[in-house]
Design a protein around this motif. Structure first.
Motif, PDB file in Angstrom:
ATOM      1  N   CYS A 175       0.774  -1.315   0.060  1.00  0.00           N
ATOM      2  CA  CYS A 175      -0.157   0.169  -0.147  1.00  0.00           C
ATOM      3  C   CYS A 175       1.009   1.310   0.007  1.00  0.00           C
ATOM      4  CB  CYS A 175      -0.780  -0.061   1.239  1.00  0.00           C
ATOM      5  SG  CYS A 175      -2.188  -1.105   1.011  1.00  0.00           S
ATOM      6  N   PRO A 197       2.186   4.939   0.434  1.00  0.00           N
ATOM      7  CA  PRO A 197       1.822   6.014   1.336  1.00  0.00           C
ATOM      8  C   PRO A 197       1.033   7.064   0.962  1.00  0.00           C
ATOM      9  CG  PRO A 197       4.145   6.099   1.342  1.00  0.00           C
ATOM     10  CD  PRO A 197       3.705   4.949   0.405  1.00  0.00           C
ATOM     11  N   THR A 198       0.023   7.598   1.471  1.00  0.00           N
ATOM     12  CA  THR A 198      -0.628   8.884   1.118  1.00  0.00           C
ATOM     13  C   THR A 198       0.329   9.936   1.010  1.00  0.00           C
ATOM     14  OG1 THR A 198      -2.907   7.885   1.903  1.00  0.00           O
ATOM     15  CG2 THR A 198      -2.738  10.328   1.540  1.00  0.00           C
ATOM     16  N   ASP A 204      -1.362   0.631   7.523  1.00  0.00           N
ATOM     17  CA  ASP A 204      -0.186   1.054   7.251  1.00  0.00           C
ATOM     18  C   ASP A 204       0.220   0.569   5.981  1.00  0.00           C
ATOM     19  OD1 ASP A 204      -0.047  -1.991   7.422  1.00  0.00           O
ATOM     20  OD2 ASP A 204       0.890  -1.651   9.559  1.00  0.00           O
ATOM     21  N   ARG A 205       1.653   0.551   5.777  1.00  0.00           N
ATOM     22  CA  ARG A 205       2.115   0.137   4.205  1.00  0.00           C
ATOM     23  C   ARG A 205       2.117  -1.065   4.077  1.00  0.00           C
ATOM     24  NH1 ARG A 205       7.577   3.572   2.687  1.00  0.00           N
ATOM     25  NH2 ARG A 205       6.559   2.589   0.564  1.00  0.00           N
ATOM     26  N   PHE A 225       0.855  12.730  11.306  1.00  0.00           N
ATOM     27  CA  PHE A 225       0.887  12.736   9.701  1.00  0.00           C
ATOM     28  C   PHE A 225      -0.247  13.733   9.409  1.00  0.00           C
ATOM     29  CE2 PHE A 225      -1.364  11.477   5.913  1.00  0.00           C
ATOM     30  CZ  PHE A 225      -0.377  11.168   4.918  1.00  0.00           C
ATOM     31  N   THR A 285      -3.106   5.702   3.670  1.00  0.00           N
ATOM     32  CA  THR A 285      -2.145   4.758   4.120  1.00  0.00           C
ATOM     33  C   THR A 285      -0.895   5.731   4.792  1.00  0.00           C
ATOM     34  OG1 THR A 285      -2.728   3.302   2.035  1.00  0.00           O
ATOM     35  CG2 THR A 285      -0.439   3.188   3.009  1.00  0.00           C
ATOM     36  N   LEU A 286      -0.916   5.348   5.755  1.00  0.00           N
ATOM     37  CA  LEU A 286       0.135   6.198   6.853  1.00  0.00           C
ATOM     38  C   LEU A 286       1.777   5.611   6.540  1.00  0.00           C
ATOM     39  CD1 LEU A 286      -1.768   6.724  10.014  1.00  0.00           C
ATOM     40  CD2 LEU A 286      -2.036   8.107   7.674  1.00  0.00           C
ATOM     41  N   PRO A 287       2.675   6.521   6.579  1.00  0.00           N
ATOM     42  CA  PRO A 287       4.039   5.951   6.752  1.00  0.00           C
ATOM     43  C   PRO A 287       4.466   5.368   7.845  1.00  0.00           C
ATOM     44  CG  PRO A 287       3.849   8.459   6.936  1.00  0.00           C
ATOM     45  CD  PRO A 287       2.595   7.827   6.747  1.00  0.00           C
TER      46      PRO A 287
END
Length: 196
Positions: free
Chosen positions: A21, A23-24, A60-61, A132, A190-192
Motif C-alpha cells: 500500500c 503511502p498517502t 499502514d504500508r 501525519f 495509508t500512513l508512513p
C-alpha cells in the motif's frame, strides 16, 4: 474457490512485504489546526451548506488496518472562514478515533473557498506518538455545482482552481457521489508508519 483463496495467501503476504500500500502523500498541516476541539462525528453545528459524509480507512504500508488513531478533520465553512481563526467557535472541526478496522466517518459541509487556495479539507492523524497531515481536494465540476447553490452562490466560484493551487495533488482528489441533498466520499489513508 477455496483452493484459489488458499493459493493467493502467499501472494498477498509477498505484496504486503513489498510495501503493498503506497503511502498517502503528506501535505502541510497549515496554520489553523487546533488541538482543543470536540471529539465528534458531526461537525456541522447547524450551519447552512451542502452536506458531506466522509469515510476514511486508515492502514499502514503493509495494508493492515490502524485502529485507535486520533483523526482530526477541519476546513472552512460555506463562507470560507475557519472557526477559531476568522470566526469564533469550533464549527467544521472535530476528531474521532479509528475503529479496529481503521475506519472513521465524519458528517460535515462542503467547504467554502478563500482567495489563496482551491477548496480543500485538512486531515491530521496521531498514532503511537507520531503524526501525519495531508489535505483532500474536490473535482472542479462538483465545485461548480455546489457553488451555484445557496449559501455558496453569493460568493461565486473559487478564485483559485485545483491546478493553480501550489499544494494541490490529483492523487488526493476525492471521488464524490451524490447522497441525499449532498455528497459522500470514501478515501483510504495509508500512513508512513504503523504501531503495535
Amino acid at each position: 474457490m477455496h483452493r484459489r483463496a488458499f493459493l493467493a495467501l502467499p501472494l498477498l503476504a509477498w505484496v504486503r512485504a513489498q510495501g503493498g500500500c503506497p503511502p498517502t502523500p503528506a501535505l502541510t498541516e497549515g496554520p489553523y489546526w487546533l488541538r482543543e476541539v470536540p471529539r465528534r462525528k458531526d461537525l456541522r453545528e447547524g450551519l447552512p451548506g451542502v452536506p458531506l459524509r466522509l469515510g476514511l480507512t486508515l492502514r499502514d504500508r503493509a495494508c493492515r488496518p490502524l485502529g485507535g488513531a486520533r483523526v482530526d478533520l477541519w476546513h472552512t465553512d460555506a463562507l470560507g472562514r475557519y472557526a477559531g481563526v476568522q470566526a469564533p467557535g469550533t464549527f467544521c472541526r472535530g476528531w474521532e478515533v479509528s475503529d479496529p478496522q481503521g475506519r472513521v466517518e465524519f458528517l460535515t459541509l462542503f467547504p467554502g473557498w478563500y482567495p489563496s487556495r482551491t477548496p480543500h479539507l485538512h486531515l491530521r492523524v496521531e498514532a503511537g506518538g507520531q503524526s501525519f497531515a495531508t489535505q483532500l481536494f474536490f473535482p472542479e465540476e462538483v465545485q461548480r455545482q455546489v457553488y451555484a447553490r445557496p449559501p455558496y452562490a453569493a460568493r461565486g466560484l473559487p478564485q483559485v482552481g485545483n491546478r493553480q493551487d501550489g499544494i494541490f495533488r490529483a492523487d488526493l482528489l476525492l471521488s464524490l457521489r451524490p447522497e441525499g441533498e449532498g455528497y459522500a466520499a470514501e478515501f483510504p489513508l495509508t500512513l508512513p508508519f504503523g504501531y503495535p
